[in-house]
Scaffold this motif. Structure first.
Motif, PDB file in Angstrom:
ATOM      1  N   MET A  25       0.835  -1.211   0.000  1.00 17.28           N
ATOM      2  CA  MET A  25       0.000   0.000   0.000  1.00 17.28           C
ATOM      3  C   MET A  25       0.870   1.261   0.000  1.00 17.28           C
ATOM      4  O   MET A  25       0.577   2.234  -0.683  1.00 17.28           O
ATOM      5  CB  MET A  25      -0.942  -0.002   1.206  1.00 17.28           C
ATOM      6  CG  MET A  25      -2.127  -0.931   1.031  1.00 17.28           C
ATOM      7  SD  MET A  25      -2.983  -1.233   2.584  1.00 17.28           S
ATOM      8  CE  MET A  25      -3.769   0.334   2.867  1.00 17.28           C
ATOM      9  N   MET A  93      -6.148   3.449  -0.763  1.00 15.57           N
ATOM     10  CA  MET A  93      -6.535   4.414   0.283  1.00 15.57           C
ATOM     11  C   MET A  93      -5.441   5.476   0.449  1.00 15.57           C
ATOM     12  O   MET A  93      -5.724   6.663   0.566  1.00 15.57           O
ATOM     13  CB  MET A  93      -6.711   3.641   1.596  1.00 15.57           C
ATOM     14  CG  MET A  93      -7.202   4.478   2.728  1.00 15.57           C
ATOM     15  SD  MET A  93      -8.936   4.179   2.985  1.00 15.57           S
ATOM     16  CE  MET A  93      -9.257   5.159   4.421  1.00 15.57           C
ATOM     17  N   ARG A  94      -4.179   5.019   0.457  1.00 15.39           N
ATOM     18  CA  ARG A  94      -3.069   5.971   0.609  1.00 15.39           C
ATOM     19  C   ARG A  94      -3.004   6.926  -0.571  1.00 15.39           C
ATOM     20  O   ARG A  94      -2.790   8.130  -0.401  1.00 15.39           O
ATOM     21  CB  ARG A  94      -1.746   5.211   0.724  1.00 15.39           C
ATOM     22  CG  ARG A  94      -1.286   5.051   2.143  1.00 15.39           C
ATOM     23  CD  ARG A  94      -0.079   4.167   2.221  1.00 15.39           C
ATOM     24  NE  ARG A  94      -0.236   3.187   3.282  1.00 15.39           N
ATOM     25  CZ  ARG A  94       0.185   3.359   4.514  1.00 15.39           C
ATOM     26  NH1 ARG A  94       0.793   4.458   4.858  1.00 15.39           N
ATOM     27  NH2 ARG A  94      -0.002   2.438   5.429  1.00 15.39           N
ATOM     28  N   ARG A  96      -5.402   7.903  -2.509  1.00 15.54           N
ATOM     29  CA  ARG A  96      -6.507   8.872  -2.425  1.00 15.54           C
ATOM     30  C   ARG A  96      -6.247   9.902  -1.331  1.00 15.54           C
ATOM     31  O   ARG A  96      -6.564  11.079  -1.483  1.00 15.54           O
ATOM     32  CB  ARG A  96      -7.826   8.141  -2.178  1.00 15.54           C
ATOM     33  CG  ARG A  96      -8.415   7.519  -3.435  1.00 15.54           C
ATOM     34  CD  ARG A  96      -9.885   7.212  -3.225  1.00 15.54           C
ATOM     35  NE  ARG A  96     -10.083   6.288  -2.118  1.00 15.54           N
ATOM     36  CZ  ARG A  96     -10.047   4.958  -2.237  1.00 15.54           C
ATOM     37  NH1 ARG A  96      -9.811   4.415  -3.400  1.00 15.54           N
ATOM     38  NH2 ARG A  96     -10.239   4.177  -1.201  1.00 15.54           N
ATOM     39  N   SER A  97      -5.657   9.447  -0.228  1.00 16.58           N
ATOM     40  CA  SER A  97      -5.369  10.377   0.873  1.00 16.58           C
ATOM     41  C   SER A  97      -4.351  11.422   0.431  1.00 16.58           C
ATOM     42  O   SER A  97      -4.504  12.610   0.713  1.00 16.58           O
ATOM     43  CB  SER A  97      -4.827   9.619   2.085  1.00 16.58           C
ATOM     44  OG  SER A  97      -5.742   8.635   2.483  1.00 16.58           O
ATOM     45  N   ALA A 100      -5.904  13.870  -1.817  1.00 12.51           N
ATOM     46  CA  ALA A 100      -6.707  14.836  -1.048  1.00 12.51           C
ATOM     47  C   ALA A 100      -5.811  15.937  -0.484  1.00 12.51           C
ATOM     48  O   ALA A 100      -6.165  17.124  -0.516  1.00 12.51           O
ATOM     49  CB  ALA A 100      -7.446  14.121   0.087  1.00 12.51           C
ATOM     50  N   VAL A 101      -4.631  15.545   0.001  1.00 12.29           N
ATOM     51  CA  VAL A 101      -3.696  16.527   0.576  1.00 12.29           C
ATOM     52  C   VAL A 101      -3.331  17.569  -0.487  1.00 12.29           C
ATOM     53  O   VAL A 101      -3.418  18.785  -0.254  1.00 12.29           O
ATOM     54  CB  VAL A 101      -2.407  15.828   1.098  1.00 12.29           C
ATOM     55  CG1 VAL A 101      -1.348  16.855   1.487  1.00 12.29           C
ATOM     56  CG2 VAL A 101      -2.722  14.932   2.280  1.00 12.29           C
ATOM     57  N   ARG A 103      -4.815  18.288  -3.398  1.00 12.77           N
ATOM     58  CA  ARG A 103      -5.964  19.076  -3.888  1.00 12.77           C
ATOM     59  C   ARG A 103      -6.290  20.211  -2.926  1.00 12.77           C
ATOM     60  O   ARG A 103      -6.517  21.342  -3.334  1.00 12.77           O
ATOM     61  CB  ARG A 103      -7.190  18.165  -4.063  1.00 12.77           C
ATOM     62  CG  ARG A 103      -7.106  17.371  -5.331  1.00 12.77           C
ATOM     63  CD  ARG A 103      -8.382  16.622  -5.624  1.00 12.77           C
ATOM     64  NE  ARG A 103      -8.108  15.664  -6.670  1.00 12.77           N
ATOM     65  CZ  ARG A 103      -8.400  14.384  -6.619  1.00 12.77           C
ATOM     66  NH1 ARG A 103      -9.004  13.884  -5.579  1.00 12.77           N
ATOM     67  NH2 ARG A 103      -8.111  13.591  -7.630  1.00 12.77           N
ATOM     68  N   MET A 104      -6.324  19.883  -1.654  1.00 15.68           N
ATOM     69  CA  MET A 104      -6.676  20.912  -0.670  1.00 15.68           C
ATOM     70  C   MET A 104      -5.572  21.966  -0.545  1.00 15.68           C
ATOM     71  O   MET A 104      -5.839  23.143  -0.333  1.00 15.68           O
ATOM     72  CB  MET A 104      -6.966  20.277   0.709  1.00 15.68           C
ATOM     73  CG  MET A 104      -8.209  19.433   0.737  1.00 15.68           C
ATOM     74  SD  MET A 104      -9.677  20.321   0.161  1.00 15.68           S
ATOM     75  CE  MET A 104      -9.945  19.620  -1.439  1.00 15.68           C
ATOM     76  N   MET A 105      -4.317  21.527  -0.714  1.00 13.27           N
ATOM     77  CA  MET A 105      -3.213  22.488  -0.695  1.00 13.27           C
ATOM     78  C   MET A 105      -3.369  23.446  -1.884  1.00 13.27           C
ATOM     79  O   MET A 105      -3.236  24.663  -1.739  1.00 13.27           O
ATOM     80  CB  MET A 105      -1.872  21.749  -0.770  1.00 13.27           C
ATOM     81  CG  MET A 105      -0.643  22.578  -0.495  1.00 13.27           C
ATOM     82  SD  MET A 105      -0.087  23.610  -1.848  1.00 13.27           S
ATOM     83  CE  MET A 105       0.327  22.440  -3.107  1.00 13.27           C
ATOM     84  N   ALA A 138       2.013  20.428   3.160  1.00 14.64           N
ATOM     85  CA  ALA A 138       1.476  19.363   2.290  1.00 14.64           C
ATOM     86  C   ALA A 138       2.523  18.268   2.080  1.00 14.64           C
ATOM     87  O   ALA A 138       2.208  17.075   2.165  1.00 14.64           O
ATOM     88  CB  ALA A 138       1.041  19.952   0.953  1.00 14.64           C
ATOM     89  N   ILE A 141       2.813  16.229   5.355  1.00 16.13           N
ATOM     90  CA  ILE A 141       1.693  15.296   5.579  1.00 16.13           C
ATOM     91  C   ILE A 141       1.833  14.095   4.635  1.00 16.13           C
ATOM     92  O   ILE A 141       1.687  12.940   5.035  1.00 16.13           O
ATOM     93  CB  ILE A 141       0.337  16.003   5.360  1.00 16.13           C
ATOM     94  CG1 ILE A 141       0.135  17.112   6.396  1.00 16.13           C
ATOM     95  CG2 ILE A 141      -0.808  15.003   5.442  1.00 16.13           C
ATOM     96  CD1 ILE A 141      -1.029  18.048   6.087  1.00 16.13           C
ATOM     97  N   MET A 144       4.474  11.771   5.770  1.00 23.70           N
ATOM     98  CA  MET A 144       4.040  10.966   6.915  1.00 23.70           C
ATOM     99  C   MET A 144       3.181   9.799   6.447  1.00 23.70           C
ATOM    100  O   MET A 144       3.319   8.679   6.919  1.00 23.70           O
ATOM    101  CB  MET A 144       3.199  11.823   7.877  1.00 23.70           C
ATOM    102  CG  MET A 144       3.978  12.791   8.700  1.00 23.70           C
ATOM    103  SD  MET A 144       4.312  12.263  10.380  1.00 23.70           S
ATOM    104  CE  MET A 144       2.772  11.796  11.073  1.00 23.70           C
ATOM    105  N   ILE A 145       2.269  10.093   5.510  1.00 24.06           N
ATOM    106  CA  ILE A 145       1.367   9.048   5.026  1.00 24.06           C
ATOM    107  C   ILE A 145       2.160   7.969   4.275  1.00 24.06           C
ATOM    108  O   ILE A 145       1.914   6.774   4.436  1.00 24.06           O
ATOM    109  CB  ILE A 145       0.265   9.660   4.119  1.00 24.06           C
ATOM    110  CG1 ILE A 145      -0.667  10.541   4.953  1.00 24.06           C
ATOM    111  CG2 ILE A 145      -0.533   8.571   3.407  1.00 24.06           C
ATOM    112  CD1 ILE A 145      -1.702  11.312   4.151  1.00 24.06           C
TER     113      ILE A 145
END
Lengths: 209, 209
Positions: A25, A93-94, A96-97, A100-101, A103-105, A138, A141, A144-145
């Motif tokens: 993953m 899942m990773r 997509r996470s 998300a990071v 996109r939001m950044m 970003a 994070i 870390m993920i």
């Protein structure tokens, strides 16, 4: 219960399988970042073009709106072309996470930059420092993920740039920004693109075998 | 191949199990946020205290209001987290770890941003305050995406709107009012809301510390 088995019934094989799954993953998540490494490279170049243009034509107010808009247009064109060729984001899942990071950044930086430019606050030190901090956050994070040291170092470079912006004399702020674009953006983008090639070569080797 | 079996060899039961696992992870991630939502309330109080001290008791070392209150906030947060960690019976899944990563990195980025700005006396700039709200908005937005939590997405939008409004209003009084609203009302209300959700759920299945 055998001595290989734990109290909750989990055997050694189960644990080995779980660790292998987690590693897969993490690798998938990194691959999804690596596949989009060109975006870092692209935005590094775009920002450097914007800086250069702004230096040459400092009285022209539309430098950054035009540069940023051109960046988005280019990004969407390249994304569409890559999708046509079958390059798609991983569905883990990773993956997509991490998506998300970023996109939001992107949304945060866009809102912040547009509001500051419209209100003529883009020259403030805190403005430049905040942008470097957003990107550093970003990267941190995502690192870390994905448990990715290289990206953690890049995050450190961005955060250090944000701090340096406050401390260096005003005339050096532009140099800090350019250094961030070269090392944190373009170099990391090239590294990610190189890793993508390596992954592709491994896959091609396995297919040929 | 059976009728209900996909090409990837995944049966309908496998898919149902995966969806259930993902939903459980997301629910656990929300519980994590709920369990730690006292931090939002704490920081709302810390910010309000510092603001009131600086504005209404400036003669009592007003210039030290923010450094002292922020340091106290960090100490109280760390103490609270240590007490929480000693509480057994809480598991931690990937989603919890990601959300933890988001807030941890936000705390790190914001900590060095605030400290640098205060030390170099740039904390008066509008772009500094707007940057803080944008950073908080970004962390809430990433967490909302990971947890698929509409309420937290709304909170993110309120922070972003606050950041943009600071630039648009372009006045000290408006910046003060926006900061008060975001820190006092949005942060504390969301903290109280998440705390209100947490006890009902944690009693059922445990959560993540």
């Amino acid at each position: 219960m055998t001595n290989m088995e734990r109290e909750d019934g989990t055997t050694r094989e189960d644990l080995v399988q779980r660790v292998a799954l987690m590693e897969t993953m993490i690798a998938e998540g990194r691959q999804s970042t690596v596949r989009f490494g060109w975006i870092f490279f692209l935005w590094g170049l775009i920002d450097l073009v914007g800086v250069g243009w702004d230096e040459l034509k400092s009285d022209f107010r539309w430098v950054w709106p035009i540069t940023i808009s051109a960046g988005f247009v280019l990004q969407f064109i390249i994304l569409a072309l890559r999708r046509k060729r079958g390059h798609r984001c991983g569905g883990s899942m990773r993956g997509r996470s991490v998506a998300a990071v970023w996109r939001m950044m992107g949304l945060t930086v866009l809102l912040y930059v547009v509001a500051a430019i419209v209100q003529h606050k883009a020259g403030q030190i805190s403005y430049i420092a905040a942008i470097l901090m957003f990107v550093g956050m970003a990267h941190a994070i995502s690192a870390m993920i994905l448990r990715w040291l290289a990206q953690g170092i890049v995050a450190g470079i961005w955060l250090a740039g944000g701090v340096a912006t406050f401390f260096v004399p005003r005339s050096y702020v532009l140099s800090v920004f350019i250094a961030e674009m070269c090392f944190g953006m373009i170099l990391f983008g090239l590294y990610a693109m190189w890793m993508e090639r390596q992954d592709a070569a491994v896959v091609a080797g396995q297919t040929n075998a | 191949m059976a009728e209900f079996e996909q090409e990837g060899g995944m049966t309908r039961d496998d898919l149902v199990q995966r969806v259930a696992l993902m939903e459980a992870m997301i629910a656990e991630g929300r519980r994590y946020t709920g369990r730690n939502s006292w931090i939002f309330v704490l920081w709302g109080l810390v910010d309000l205290t510092a603001w009131a001290w600086q504005n209404y008791s400036a003669h009592l070392g007003g210039m030290w209001a923010w450094p002292i209150c922020l340091t106290t906030g960090v100490v109280l947060t760390l103490a609270g987290k240590m007490i929480q960690k000693s509480d057994k019976g809480y598991s931690r899944n990937n989603t919890c770890s990601y959300v933890m990563g988001v807030w941890g990195m936000m705390g790190l980025a914001m900590g060095i941003y605030v400290a640098s700005a205060i030390v170099t006396h740039f904390s008066w700039q509008y772009s500094y305050i707007a940057g803080l709200l944008m950073m908080l908005g970004m962390a809430h937005a990433i967490s909302a995406m990971l947890l698929r939590w509409g309420m937290q997405g709304l909170v993110a939008a309120m922070y972003w709107a606050g950041g943009v409004a600071i630039f648009v209003c372009n006045s000290g009084r408006a910046t003060n009012a926006i900061m008060l609203f975001e820190m006092g009302v949005v942060m504390m209300l969301f903290g109280l809301y998440a705390m209100g959700r947490e006890p009902r759920r944690s009693g059922l299945q445990g959560g993540c510390a």
